[in-house]
Each structure stands twice: as structure tokens, then as C-alpha cells.
Design a protein around this motif. Structure first.
Motif, PDB file in Angstrom:
ATOM      1  N   VAL A 181      27.438  48.662  25.737  1.00 35.38           N
ATOM      2  CA  VAL A 181      27.788  47.235  25.721  1.00 35.38           C
ATOM      3  C   VAL A 181      29.212  47.025  26.234  1.00 35.38           C
ATOM      4  CG1 VAL A 181      28.231  45.260  24.208  1.00 35.38           C
ATOM      5  CG2 VAL A 181      26.152  46.602  23.906  1.00 35.38           C
ATOM      6  N   CYS A 182      30.145  47.821  25.729  1.00 37.69           N
ATOM      7  CA  CYS A 182      31.537  47.709  26.183  1.00 37.69           C
ATOM      8  C   CYS A 182      31.674  48.093  27.652  1.00 37.69           C
ATOM      9  CB  CYS A 182      32.441  48.587  25.323  1.00 37.69           C
ATOM     10  SG  CYS A 182      32.542  48.084  23.587  1.00 37.69           S
ATOM     11  N   ASN A 183      30.894  49.078  28.074  1.00 34.84           N
ATOM     12  CA  ASN A 183      30.951  49.530  29.463  1.00 34.84           C
ATOM     13  C   ASN A 183      30.482  48.456  30.435  1.00 34.84           C
ATOM     14  OD1 ASN A 183      31.445  51.595  31.412  1.00 34.84           O
ATOM     15  ND2 ASN A 183      29.258  51.990  31.535  1.00 34.84           N
ATOM     16  N   SER A 184      29.663  47.518  29.948  1.00 34.53           N
ATOM     17  CA  SER A 184      29.159  46.443  30.817  1.00 34.53           C
ATOM     18  C   SER A 184      30.257  45.487  31.273  1.00 34.53           C
ATOM     19  CB  SER A 184      28.070  45.654  30.080  1.00 34.53           C
ATOM     20  OG  SER A 184      27.004  46.488  29.697  1.00 34.53           O
ATOM     21  N   ILE A 185      31.399  45.522  30.617  1.00 33.93           N
ATOM     22  CA  ILE A 185      32.482  44.607  30.979  1.00 33.93           C
ATOM     23  C   ILE A 185      33.165  45.038  32.277  1.00 33.93           C
ATOM     24  CG2 ILE A 185      34.690  43.646  30.197  1.00 33.93           C
ATOM     25  CD1 ILE A 185      33.701  44.040  27.325  1.00 33.93           C
ATOM     26  N   PHE A 186      33.213  46.345  32.543  1.00 31.29           N
ATOM     27  CA  PHE A 186      33.962  46.852  33.698  1.00 31.29           C
ATOM     28  C   PHE A 186      33.438  46.320  35.044  1.00 31.29           C
ATOM     29  CE2 PHE A 186      34.942  50.153  30.502  1.00 31.29           C
ATOM     30  CZ  PHE A 186      36.328  50.078  30.552  1.00 31.29           C
ATOM     31  N   PRO A 187      32.111  46.300  35.311  1.00 33.49           N
ATOM     32  CA  PRO A 187      31.659  45.755  36.599  1.00 33.49           C
ATOM     33  C   PRO A 187      31.986  44.287  36.788  1.00 33.49           C
ATOM     34  CG  PRO A 187      29.933  47.089  35.596  1.00 33.49           C
ATOM     35  CD  PRO A 187      30.989  46.880  34.555  1.00 33.49           C
ATOM     36  N   VAL A 188      32.016  43.521  35.702  1.00 30.78           N
ATOM     37  CA  VAL A 188      32.355  42.103  35.812  1.00 30.78           C
ATOM     38  C   VAL A 188      33.812  41.951  36.240  1.00 30.78           C
ATOM     39  CG1 VAL A 188      32.472  39.914  34.583  1.00 30.78           C
ATOM     40  CG2 VAL A 188      30.624  41.523  34.060  1.00 30.78           C
ATOM     41  N   VAL A 189      34.695  42.723  35.595  1.00 27.48           N
ATOM     42  CA  VAL A 189      36.119  42.683  35.964  1.00 27.48           C
ATOM     43  C   VAL A 189      36.311  43.172  37.392  1.00 27.48           C
ATOM     44  CG1 VAL A 189      38.407  43.586  35.416  1.00 27.48           C
ATOM     45  CG2 VAL A 189      36.834  42.972  33.560  1.00 27.48           C
ATOM     46  N   ALA A 190      35.615  44.259  37.758  1.00 24.36           N
ATOM     47  CA  ALA A 190      35.744  44.815  39.104  1.00 24.36           C
ATOM     48  C   ALA A 190      35.263  43.829  40.163  1.00 24.36           C
ATOM     49  CB  ALA A 190      34.948  46.121  39.197  1.00 24.36           C
ATOM     50  N   PHE A 191      34.171  43.121  39.889  1.00 29.30           N
ATOM     51  CA  PHE A 191      33.671  42.131  40.847  1.00 29.30           C
ATOM     52  C   PHE A 191      34.682  41.004  41.046  1.00 29.30           C
ATOM     53  CE2 PHE A 191      31.596  37.894  41.009  1.00 29.30           C
ATOM     54  CZ  PHE A 191      31.265  37.909  42.355  1.00 29.30           C
ATOM     55  N   VAL A 192      35.286  40.540  39.960  1.00 27.12           N
ATOM     56  CA  VAL A 192      36.284  39.464  40.067  1.00 27.12           C
ATOM     57  C   VAL A 192      37.451  39.922  40.937  1.00 27.12           C
ATOM     58  CG1 VAL A 192      37.942  38.076  38.783  1.00 27.12           C
ATOM     59  CG2 VAL A 192      35.633  38.402  37.881  1.00 27.12           C
ATOM     60  N   LEU A 193      37.889  41.161  40.777  1.00 29.89           N
ATOM     61  CA  LEU A 193      38.993  41.689  41.587  1.00 29.89           C
ATOM     62  C   LEU A 193      38.630  41.716  43.074  1.00 29.89           C
ATOM     63  CD1 LEU A 193      40.211  44.647  39.339  1.00 29.89           C
ATOM     64  CD2 LEU A 193      41.471  42.548  39.857  1.00 29.89           C
ATOM     65  N   VAL A 194      37.437  42.253  43.389  1.00 29.60           N
ATOM     66  CA  VAL A 194      37.024  42.348  44.800  1.00 29.60           C
ATOM     67  C   VAL A 194      36.800  40.955  45.380  1.00 29.60           C
ATOM     68  CG1 VAL A 194      35.257  43.227  46.367  1.00 29.60           C
ATOM     69  CG2 VAL A 194      36.028  44.633  44.447  1.00 29.60           C
ATOM     70  N   ALA A 195      36.189  40.056  44.615  1.00 25.86           N
ATOM     71  CA  ALA A 195      35.894  38.715  45.121  1.00 25.86           C
ATOM     72  C   ALA A 195      37.159  37.910  45.395  1.00 25.86           C
ATOM     73  CB  ALA A 195      35.004  37.979  44.116  1.00 25.86           C
ATOM     74  N   CYS A 196      38.237  38.204  44.655  1.00 24.89           N
ATOM     75  CA  CYS A 196      39.478  37.443  44.811  1.00 24.89           C
ATOM     76  C   CYS A 196      40.502  38.127  45.708  1.00 24.89           C
ATOM     77  CB  CYS A 196      40.110  37.198  43.444  1.00 24.89           C
ATOM     78  SG  CYS A 196      39.108  36.193  42.335  1.00 24.89           S
ATOM     79  N   CYS A 197      40.126  39.255  46.333  1.00 26.60           N
ATOM     80  CA  CYS A 197      41.115  40.018  47.098  1.00 26.60           C
ATOM     81  C   CYS A 197      41.633  39.245  48.304  1.00 26.60           C
ATOM     82  CB  CYS A 197      40.532  41.365  47.532  1.00 26.60           C
ATOM     83  SG  CYS A 197      39.179  41.246  48.723  1.00 26.60           S
ATOM     84  N   ARG A 198      40.762  38.445  48.955  1.00 21.82           N
ATOM     85  CA  ARG A 198      41.236  37.692  50.118  1.00 21.82           C
ATOM     86  C   ARG A 198      42.145  36.547  49.690  1.00 21.82           C
ATOM     87  NH1 ARG A 198      36.333  36.423  54.186  1.00 21.82           N
ATOM     88  NH2 ARG A 198      35.634  35.316  52.322  1.00 21.82           N
ATOM     89  N   ILE A 199      41.841  35.928  48.567  1.00 17.59           N
ATOM     90  CA  ILE A 199      42.701  34.843  48.080  1.00 17.59           C
ATOM     91  C   ILE A 199      44.084  35.389  47.724  1.00 17.59           C
ATOM     92  CG2 ILE A 199      42.984  33.122  46.257  1.00 17.59           C
ATOM     93  CD1 ILE A 199      39.938  33.004  46.049  1.00 17.59           C
ATOM     94  N   ALA A 200      44.087  36.570  47.086  1.00 13.33           N
ATOM     95  CA  ALA A 200      45.360  37.189  46.703  1.00 13.33           C
ATOM     96  C   ALA A 200      45.993  37.966  47.844  1.00 13.33           C
ATOM     97  CB  ALA A 200      45.144  38.128  45.515  1.00 13.33           C
ATOM     98  N   ARG A 201      45.247  38.130  48.964  1.00 15.83           N
ATOM     99  CA  ARG A 201      45.728  38.887  50.134  1.00 15.83           C
ATOM    100  C   ARG A 201      46.183  40.288  49.723  1.00 15.83           C
ATOM    101  NH1 ARG A 201      49.286  34.145  53.196  1.00 15.83           N
ATOM    102  NH2 ARG A 201      47.513  32.758  53.661  1.00 15.83           N
ATOM    103  N   SER A 202      45.288  40.977  48.997  1.00 15.29           N
ATOM    104  CA  SER A 202      45.611  42.307  48.465  1.00 15.29           C
ATOM    105  C   SER A 202      44.405  43.229  48.603  1.00 15.29           C
ATOM    106  CB  SER A 202      46.033  42.195  46.989  1.00 15.29           C
ATOM    107  OG  SER A 202      46.150  43.481  46.414  1.00 15.29           O
ATOM    108  N   PHE A 203      44.516  44.232  49.477  1.00 13.97           N
ATOM    109  CA  PHE A 203      43.446  45.240  49.551  1.00 13.97           C
ATOM    110  C   PHE A 203      43.536  46.223  48.377  1.00 13.97           C
ATOM    111  CE2 PHE A 203      46.927  46.675  52.360  1.00 13.97           C
ATOM    112  CZ  PHE A 203      47.255  47.880  51.758  1.00 13.97           C
ATOM    113  N   GLU A 204      44.677  46.236  47.673  1.00  9.73           N
ATOM    114  CA  GLU A 204      44.782  47.082  46.477  1.00  9.73           C
ATOM    115  C   GLU A 204      43.787  46.666  45.398  1.00  9.73           C
ATOM    116  OE1 GLU A 204      48.752  47.123  48.561  1.00  9.73           O
ATOM    117  OE2 GLU A 204      47.307  45.588  47.928  1.00  9.73           O
ATOM    118  N   MET A 205      43.430  45.383  45.391  1.00 13.52           N
ATOM    119  CA  MET A 205      42.448  44.922  44.415  1.00 13.52           C
ATOM    120  C   MET A 205      41.078  45.540  44.678  1.00 13.52           C
ATOM    121  SD  MET A 205      43.669  40.928  44.215  1.00 13.52           S
ATOM    122  CE  MET A 205      42.454  40.425  42.999  1.00 13.52           C
TER     123      MET A 205
END
Length: 531
Positions: free
Chosen positions: A132-156
Motif C-alpha cells: 500500500v505504501c509502495n503505491s505512492i511512489f509511482p504517483v509522485v514519480a508521474f507528477v515529477l515527469v509530467a511537470c518537468c517541462r513546466i519546471a524546465r528541469s530534466f533532473e525531474m
């Protein structure tokens, strides 16, 4: 003890043994997947749990392997654009290659770390809570990748890929162990193979969503990971309503009432005395043994042969050539005359074949056994590699052999899915007891992630040096794996964990087993003369 007592003792022992054998024979003779619809009706909660675990577990691992192939030009362009904006100069080719390699390989690094810590967290919090706790990581990871262009950061993207890898490494181990403990004996093989089904289905979905008709475009590529986030959210909300595994509740939580409740939820209200009795026997046998760490497992001489078998199975699967087939297939398809626009769809077709082969394995594993499918699959895969090497070598003189190469690639993929891919993980979870299984799966996960990384780094150089003969390297690995498994791998079909452990003990100490049988025979003859 009088003579009558001895006779009663022998009769009671023989009755219990014969009863155990009859139950075992019933399991052996029962065709478990001949009535899939009946099983779906009889075990609805079990199949619900399999589906929820699959999409939140091994599906994530399979999805991430091919998902970046199609959008890779757009991601590289985004890196170059970001670099130009920051430094007022375009990125050099070497730096771009390094950053792209980091984005690809950091997934394996995250997976390795997730696999290494899985045993500790499972022992501390239990499988359901960890998943259950492990299910949180893909959600956080998706938000980072989806917002990378807005933040102009490939590190995300780098951080997101690491989190996806950590989720997959931890989730694969939890998923495999969860499956091994929730099924009745007659469905144990099918249940364990579903882990492979979700891996192959994840690969197919990763190839599918990366096509230009879906998320493989310049504007939509940041949202390609949304599938993982949705699958994790489904697991996050549904898994708390599904039961923990009965062996975990009985052996580690000492909750016999909770174990009975979980059994009835998963298997219905039928007669499950045989499975519950086996759990109690395993609990009694392991009462004085603590849950093993990885170091405890590696130091324990009593499971040394199981460790050797596990390592051989994992190394054999990584070095059998399936990853090489995926790498080389584009060139084979290109040589056959297909355009670069057509090749992704052909590769998608190969992914469909691999998924179907995993489904076929789920129908066969409880009928033909693990050992038979593994040895047959590897043997036919070796033959397919020989024919593929011949066809690639002679296609200059016989152009039609290019199409034969395509057929052999598809055949090799099917054989891999039905054989090694379908049964390897099932065997690894069935040859270890409750006290050592978590540590064993840590080793399995670590070998898997290290093998994936090493093969991905080394194989391009092997191709450059050997060209079409590169498959002969994998042929040698297949032959060695077949020889080792033929000599040391027992059949686990229809056997309890304690029965499998006893088989390994006999393989490890064959002379003691023969002497013990002779001594028991003499004792029986002496006792029979006293009646």
C-alpha cells in the motif's frame, strides 16, 4: 510400550501417511485449469487480489522497460533545449549520451535498492502494508515527469525514473511473496505465474502507449507514465480491503483466528484442512527459527543447494538471450525489408506473443509441472538460437531467410514465456520456507536488476564483436542451465514447502538417505516379526 501399542502406532502412522498421499494424489490428478470459469466463481476474492496485486506490482516493472523507446527523440530534444536555455550553448553529443544513459540506467539502480530493502520492510510492516505504501511512489514519480517541462528541469525525469525503479524493485518482491502465500495448493502454480503475466502485459502496454498515436508525440510524452500512476492508485484504494496472507497471519502474527478468516475470504467456506494443517506443520518446524536476513540465508548450510538452484535459475534467465533478441530484432526486421515506421508495430506484435505465452504457461504449469516446462522451454530455445544463427549467417545468399529469422524470433519469445519466464519465479518462491523466503526474494531481485543492467551495458559490444554469432554466447549459457537444472532441480508441483525441503535434503545427502531407507526397512522387518 506393549506389542499392541506398537501395532496401533504403526497403523496410525501408516494411516496418516496414506491419507497424506491420497490428498497429494488428488492434487496431482486434478486438472486445475480445465475449468477456469468454475475457479473464477469459486475463488472470486482470490482473483480480485491477484488482479490488484498484479497491476500495482509486476505490471509496473514490465511497463517501464520499453516505455521510453519511442519518445526518446523528444526527451533528448527537451534535454538539449533545457541545456541551451541554461548555458546559452547546445549540449555536446557526449554529454547528451551520458544524461540519456543516466535516465535509462537509474531505473535499474532504483530497482536494485528497492529489492535490497524489501526484506527488511516486509518483515517489519507486513506485505500488505508495504505494498500500500509502495503505491505512492509511482504517483509522485508521474507528477515529477509530467511537470518537468513546466519546471524546465530534466533532473525531474531522473528522480522520477529512480522512484519508478524503487517501486518496481520493492513491488516485485512483495508481489511474488504475496502470491506464493494466498493460493490453495491446486492453484499455487497458476497464481505464481500471474506475476509473469503482468510483467509481459506491462511490457506490451509500455510499447503500446509509446506509439505516436497515443503518448509518443512531442506534446504528450511527459504523460506517458500516467498508466503507472492510475494502476498504483487503484491498488492504493483497493488493497486495504483485501486480506493479508494466511501464512503470515499464522506464523508471524500468531493470529490463528485471522488466518482462518483470511482462508475463508480467499478460498471460500470449503474444506481447507489439508492446507491449514501444512501451515501449522511449517509453523511447528520453524518455531525455533527466526526470520532470516540475507546474510543469515547465505550463511545457512541447510539451504545452500536451494540458493545454488535459485542463482542458476536467475542467471540462466538473464543470459538466455531474450534481452539480446529484443535488441537485435529491430535490425532483423529492417534487413527483412520493413521500414522504420513499421518496425514498432512488429515489435508490438512480438510483445503480444510474449503475453500470450505467459497466459499459456498459467494453464500448463499445474498440469505438466515446473521442472518439465523449464527444461523443455530452455532446450527448444537453444535449438531456436542455433537456427537463428544459421539463418542470419546465410541470409546474404538466401534473402528469404530474413523472414525465417522473424519467425524464429517470435518462436523464441513464445518458448521463453511458456518456459523460463513462466516458471522461474514460481520455483524460487516454492523452494524456500516462510522464514527464508523474504531474504531469498531479495537475492532474486538483486540478481535480476544487476543482470538487467549488465546485459544492457555489455550486449551492444558483444554485437559489434560477434555480429550474428553473438547468440552462441547465450546458447552456451542455456546448455549449462539445462544441465544444472536436470541434475539438481526437483519437481515442486503438488508438494508442500516441507516436502520440497526434504527433497533437497535427499539431493544434498544422497548416501544418508539411502542408509536411512535401509535402516527403516530393517526396523520394519524387526517390528513385523514381533506381531
Amino acid at each position: 510400550m506393549g506389542t499392541g501399542d506398537k501395532g496401533s502406532f504403526i497403523i496410525s502412522v501408516s494411516t496418516s501417511v496414506s491419507g497424506k498421499r491420497s490428498g497429494h494424489d488428488r492434487c496431482q490428478s486434478d486438472p486445475p485449469m480445465s475449468n477456469l470459469l468454475h475457479n473464477l466463481v469459486h475463488y472470486p476474492r482470490l482473483f480480485q487480489l491477484i488482479a490488484v496485486l498484479g497491476f500495482g506490482g509486476s505490471f509496473q516493472y514490465g511497463f517501464q522497460i520499453p516505455v521510453l523507446n519511442s519518445p526518446s527523440p523528444f526527451i533528448k530534444a527537451f534535454i538539449n533545449e533545457t541545456w541551451l536555455r541554461r548555458h546559452n550553448s547546445p549540449i555536446t553529443g557526449g554529454t547528451l549520451t551520458l544524461l540519456w544513459s543516466l535516465i535509462v540506467s537509474v531505473y535499474s539502480i532504483g530497482g536494485l535498492i528497492g529489492a535490497l530493502v524489501s526484506g527488511y520492510f516486509i518483515g517489519l510492516y507486513g506485505k500488505r502494508t508495504c505494498q500500500v505504501c509502495n503505491s505512492i511512489f509511482p504517483v509522485v514519480a508521474f507528477v515529477l515527469v509530467a511537470c518537468c517541462r513546466i519546471a524546465r528541469s530534466f533532473e525531474m525525469i531522473l528522480i522520477g525514473r529512480f522512484l519508478f525503479g524503487f517501486n518496481a524493485g520493492l513491488g516485485m518482491n512483495i508481489h511474488a511473496q504475496y502470491l506464493s502465500e494466498i493460493a490453495p495448493k491446486k492453484l499455487r502454480g497458476f497464481t505464481n505465474v500471474t506475476c509473469c503475466i503482468f510483467v509481459t502485459f506491462g511490457k506490451f502496454c509500455g510499447q503500446l502507449v509509446g506509439l505516436s498515436e497515443l503518448f509518443g508525440t512531442e506534446s504528450l510524452w511527459p504523460y506517458v507514465m500516467s498508466v503507472c500512476a492510475v494502476a498504483s492508485l487503484v491498488q492504493l484504494f483497493l488493497l486495504p480491503f483485501l486480506p493479508e496472507t494466511p501464512p503470515y497471519l499464522l506464523m508471524e502474527k500468531q493470529d490463528e483466528a485471522g488466518c482462518m478468516k483470511a482462508v475463508q475470504q480467499l478460498w471460500g467456506k470449503g474444506d481447507h484442512r489439508e492446507e491449514i494443517e501444512e501451515m501449522k506443520q511449517e509453523k511447528a518446524a520453524m518455531k525455533s527459527i527466526k526470520i532470516m536476513s540475507v546474510l543469515d540465508l547465505l550463511r545457512d548450510r541447510s539451504v545452500r543447494l536451494q540458493i545454488y538452484v535459485m542463482v542458476a535459475l536467475m542467471v540462466g534467465m538473464q543470459l538466455c538471450g531474450i534481452n539480446a533478441i529484443y535488441f537485435y530484432s529491430n535490425e532483423v526486421f529492417r534487413e527483412a525489408g520493413f521500414s522504420d515506421d513499421q518496425i514498432p508495430y512488429i515489435v508490438l506484435g512480438v510483445g503480444v506473443c510474449e503475453t500470450l505465452s505467459a497466459v499459456i504457461a498459467s494453464f500448463l504449469i499445474d498440469r505438466f509441472g515446473r521442472r518439465g516446462l523449464l527444461l523443455t522451454g530452455y532446450s527448444l530455445m537453444g535449438l531456436a538460437l542455433v537456427l537463428l544463427t544459421v539463418s542470419l549467417s546465410l541470409k546474404v545468399w538466401f534473402p528469404w531467410l530474413s523472414y525465417a529469422s522473424i519467425a524464429l524470433i517470435i518462436l523464441f519469445t513464445l518458448l521463453f514465456g511458456v518456459g523460463p519466464a513462466g516458471v522461474t519465479l514460481a520455483i524460487c518462491v516454492e523452494i524456500f520456507t516462510q522464514t527464508s523466503r523474504a531474504a531469498a526474494l531479495v537475492v532474486v531481485g538483486s540478481l535480476n536488476w544487476m543482470g538487467l543492467y549488465v546485459v544492457g551495458m555489455a550486449f551492444p559490444y558483444i554485437v559489434v564483436g560477434l555480429r550474428q554469432y553473438c547468440f552462441l554466447v547465450f546458447l552456451v549459457c542455456i546448455v549449462l542451465t539445462v544441465i544444472f537444472c536436470f541434475m539438481f532441480l526437483p519437481e515442486t508441483k503438488g508438494k508442500s514447502v516441507l516436502e520440497v525441503t526434504e527433497v533437497f535434503r535427499k539431493l544434498k545427502f544422497p548416501r544418508q538417505h539411502v542408509l536411512g531407507r535401509a535402516q527403516n526397512s530393517n526396523n520394519e522387518q524387526i517390528m513385523s516379526t514381533r506381531f
